[in-house]
Design a protein around this motif. Structure first.
Motif, short mmCIF file in Angstrom:
data_model
loop_
_atom_site.label_atom_id
_atom_site.label_comp_id
_atom_site.label_asym_id
_atom_site.label_seq_id
_atom_site.Cartn_x
_atom_site.Cartn_y
_atom_site.Cartn_z
N LEU A 71 0.82 -1.21 0.00
CA LEU A 71 0.00 0.00 0.00
C LEU A 71 0.86 1.26 0.00
O LEU A 71 1.95 1.23 0.53
CB LEU A 71 -0.90 0.00 1.24
N LYS A 72 0.33 2.33 -0.58
CA LYS A 72 -0.99 2.32 -1.20
C LYS A 72 -0.90 2.04 -2.70
O LYS A 72 -1.85 1.60 -3.33
CB LYS A 72 -1.68 3.69 -1.04
N GLY A 73 0.24 2.33 -3.29
CA GLY A 73 0.35 2.43 -4.73
C GLY A 73 -0.05 1.21 -5.54
O GLY A 73 -0.42 1.31 -6.70
N SER A 74 0.03 0.02 -4.92
CA SER A 74 -0.21 -1.22 -5.69
C SER A 74 -1.69 -1.59 -5.81
O SER A 74 -2.00 -2.59 -6.45
CB SER A 74 0.54 -2.38 -5.03
N VAL A 127 3.70 -7.60 -4.56
CA VAL A 127 3.21 -6.84 -5.72
C VAL A 127 3.37 -5.34 -5.45
O VAL A 127 2.75 -4.79 -4.54
CB VAL A 127 1.73 -7.18 -6.02
N GLU A 128 4.23 -4.73 -6.23
CA GLU A 128 4.55 -3.30 -6.10
C GLU A 128 4.09 -2.54 -7.34
O GLU A 128 4.09 -3.08 -8.44
CB GLU A 128 6.06 -3.11 -5.97
N ASP A 129 3.74 -1.28 -7.16
CA ASP A 129 3.48 -0.45 -8.33
C ASP A 129 4.79 -0.01 -8.98
O ASP A 129 4.95 -0.06 -10.18
CB ASP A 129 2.62 0.77 -7.96
N ILE A 130 5.75 0.41 -8.14
CA ILE A 130 6.99 0.97 -8.70
C ILE A 130 8.20 0.59 -7.86
O ILE A 130 8.12 0.56 -6.63
CB ILE A 130 6.88 2.52 -8.84
N VAL A 131 9.28 0.29 -8.55
CA VAL A 131 10.58 0.15 -7.89
C VAL A 131 11.41 1.34 -8.34
O VAL A 131 11.66 1.53 -9.53
CB VAL A 131 11.29 -1.17 -8.27
N ASP A 132 11.80 2.12 -7.35
CA ASP A 132 12.53 3.36 -7.62
C ASP A 132 13.98 3.13 -7.18
O ASP A 132 14.78 2.58 -7.93
CB ASP A 132 11.83 4.49 -6.86
N THR A 133 14.32 3.48 -5.96
CA THR A 133 15.68 3.20 -5.47
C THR A 133 15.87 1.71 -5.17
O THR A 133 17.00 1.22 -5.13
CB THR A 133 15.96 3.97 -4.17
N GLY A 134 14.78 1.01 -4.90
CA GLY A 134 14.85 -0.42 -4.57
C GLY A 134 14.86 -0.70 -3.08
O GLY A 134 14.75 -1.86 -2.66
N HIS A 135 14.97 0.35 -2.26
CA HIS A 135 15.07 0.13 -0.81
C HIS A 135 13.83 -0.56 -0.24
O HIS A 135 13.93 -1.44 0.60
CB HIS A 135 15.29 1.46 -0.08
N THR A 136 12.65 -0.14 -0.70
CA THR A 136 11.42 -0.71 -0.15
C THR A 136 11.33 -2.20 -0.44
O THR A 136 11.05 -3.01 0.46
CB THR A 136 10.19 0.00 -0.74
N LEU A 137 11.57 -2.56 -1.69
CA LEU A 137 11.45 -3.97 -2.07
C LEU A 137 12.51 -4.81 -1.36
O LEU A 137 12.22 -5.92 -0.88
CB LEU A 137 11.58 -4.10 -3.59
C1 PRP Z 1 6.36 4.05 -3.47
C2 PRP Z 1 6.07 2.70 -4.12
C3 PRP Z 1 7.05 1.79 -3.45
C4 PRP Z 1 8.21 2.70 -3.08
C5 PRP Z 1 9.33 2.47 -4.02
O1 PRP Z 1 5.63 4.14 -2.32
O2 PRP Z 1 4.75 2.32 -3.92
O3 PRP Z 1 6.50 1.18 -2.31
O4 PRP Z 1 7.75 4.05 -3.20
O5 PRP Z 1 10.40 3.34 -3.75
P1 PRP Z 1 11.86 2.83 -3.49
O6 PRP Z 1 12.19 1.80 -4.54
O7 PRP Z 1 12.70 4.08 -3.66
O8 PRP Z 1 11.95 2.28 -2.12
P2 PRP Z 1 5.34 5.53 -1.59
O9 PRP Z 1 6.32 5.71 -0.47
O10 PRP Z 1 5.29 6.61 -2.61
O11 PRP Z 1 3.94 5.29 -0.93
P3 PRP Z 1 2.53 4.99 -1.62
O12 PRP Z 1 2.63 3.64 -2.30
O13 PRP Z 1 1.58 5.00 -0.48
O14 PRP Z 1 2.26 6.09 -2.63
#
Ligand code: PRP
Length: 206
Positions: A71-74, A127-137
């Protein structure tokens, strides 16, 4: 001249059980901006179908898969992907918070809401919407693996390869995208634009 728009965001703290409303300032009211189309609705649907077919095939012999939406993006991606699968599946959600300056994460990730059911011995697909820096995943893989699942794999709709700060495997990827601020299909900027049917680009720093 930049127009300033006040947005309220909720902060939930599992450690101290506090809930708060914290105002912050962003430049430009992006809710008024029409995002430029990056990936249209038809291309998203076609790619989600392909991902669902691949996942269904790979897990065919494995029994039930636990889809964990971040949550929330996915929420929209998970809803569409899960309904296109042909294998037994259950739905879970998890929530994390990443710290940053509003539009950029700092790399620090904190668990805000855990899954409800046990994942011991289960096949887990994050299940993620976006991988940006990768830290969250990366954080989520490590955290979920420590709970004794049969397997942990990852699925993301989009990835900004240019922004990667850590190595993290995305087993099922929808699209690699450029380092632009994207919104729609679950993705937001300051909670705006999540329900757009396509993925679009905005320029919040203009
Ligand atoms: C976004 C997205 C991932 C994370 C990826 O979440 O949903 O969980 O950032 O970023 P990273 O690869 O740099 O770690 P966000 O914090 O924007 O919260 P949201 O999903 O509630 O919008």
């Amino acid at each position: 001249m930049a127009a300033y728009h006040t947005v309220f965001t909720s902060g939930i703290h599992t450690e101290d059980h506090l809930c708060s409303l914290q105002p912050y300032q962003i430049e430009n009211d992006v809710s008024q901006e029409t995002p430029e189309v990056l990936i249209d609705e038809a291309d998203i649907e076609a790619r989600v179908q392909e991902l669902a077919a691949q996942i269904s095939s790979d897990y065919e012999q494995g029994g039930e898969v636990v889809l964990i939406g971040v949550l929330k993006g996915s929420f929209i991606f998970l809803a569409d992907l899960s309904r296109k699968l042909s294998i037994p599946r259950v739905i879970e959600f998890i929530a994390v918070s990443s710290y940053g300056s509003g539009s950029r994460s700092s790399g620090a990730v904190r668990l805000v809401m855990d899954v409800r059911g046990s994942i011991v011995g289960k096949h887990v697909l994050i299940v993620e919407d976006i991988v940006d820096t990768g830290h969250t995943l990366k954080y989520l893989i490590g955290m979920l693996e420590s709970h004794g699942p049969a397997s942990v794999k990852t699925c993301a709709l989009v990835r900004k390869a240019e922004r990667a700060e850590v190595d993290v495997d995305v087993d099922y990827l929808g699209f690699d995208i450029p380092d632009k601020w994207v919104v729609g299909y679950g993705l937001d900027y300051a909670e705006q634009h999540r329900t757009l049917p396509y993925i679009g680009i905005i320029s919040p720093d203009d």
